[in-house]
Design a protein around this motif. Sequence first.
Motif, short mmCIF file in Angstrom:
data_model
loop_
_atom_site.label_atom_id
_atom_site.label_comp_id
_atom_site.label_asym_id
_atom_site.label_seq_id
_atom_site.Cartn_x
_atom_site.Cartn_y
_atom_site.Cartn_z
N GLY A 284 20.88 -34.79 -133.72
CA GLY A 284 21.14 -36.00 -132.95
C GLY A 284 21.24 -35.81 -131.45
N LYS A 285 21.04 -34.61 -130.98
CA LYS A 285 21.16 -34.35 -129.55
C LYS A 285 19.79 -33.96 -128.98
N ARG A 286 19.44 -34.63 -127.90
CA ARG A 286 18.20 -34.26 -127.20
C ARG A 286 18.47 -33.02 -126.37
N LEU A 287 17.71 -31.96 -126.63
CA LEU A 287 17.96 -30.68 -125.99
C LEU A 287 17.12 -30.44 -124.76
N GLY A 288 16.01 -31.14 -124.65
CA GLY A 288 15.15 -30.95 -123.49
C GLY A 288 13.73 -31.35 -123.79
N ARG A 289 12.87 -31.05 -122.82
CA ARG A 289 11.47 -31.37 -123.01
C ARG A 289 10.60 -30.40 -122.24
N ILE A 290 9.39 -30.27 -122.73
CA ILE A 290 8.37 -29.45 -122.08
C ILE A 290 7.23 -30.40 -121.75
N THR A 291 6.93 -30.51 -120.47
CA THR A 291 5.86 -31.41 -120.04
C THR A 291 4.62 -30.58 -119.76
N GLY A 292 3.52 -31.00 -120.37
CA GLY A 292 2.28 -30.25 -120.26
C GLY A 292 2.28 -29.13 -121.28
N TRP A 293 1.14 -28.51 -121.45
CA TRP A 293 1.04 -27.34 -122.33
C TRP A 293 1.11 -26.12 -121.44
N PRO A 294 2.24 -25.41 -121.43
CA PRO A 294 2.41 -24.28 -120.51
C PRO A 294 1.71 -23.01 -121.00
#
Length: 134
Positions: free
Chosen positions: A100-110
Amino acid sequence: MNGPRFDPAQVFQVFGMRHVDTAGFDAAVAEAPGADLRCVFLWGQDCYNCNLFKQAALLHRETLLGLGLTWFEADVYADEPLGRRFSLHGVPTFVLYRAGKRLGRITGWPGLPQFTAAIRRLQDAASENSSQAS
């Protein structure tokens, strides 16, 4: 000689990605019980960078499957409200949840090394937290 043609849609089946949309997102991802690490792949139809991820994922399936993620996917070109929910400025974007907790995000394919390192950091943090709680 022509090899097998790359079909980007294969990634959904190979990784068992469950489709989510605006209406069912919270029930399927954010509010669903469990301690699994959930990765939501936000993508767009005919998106060049999204297809780069799909191709890399299929080429490195063992490594990515070895991360033990529960995968979800949503075409935010077709579901614009979901894209607005995450204030997307580009795709692909990977949003990560646990319990239930949003931990983060990765934008783009690194790339594979950076992606797996980011996932491992989240997994290590979770195992540290669970060992401190016991």
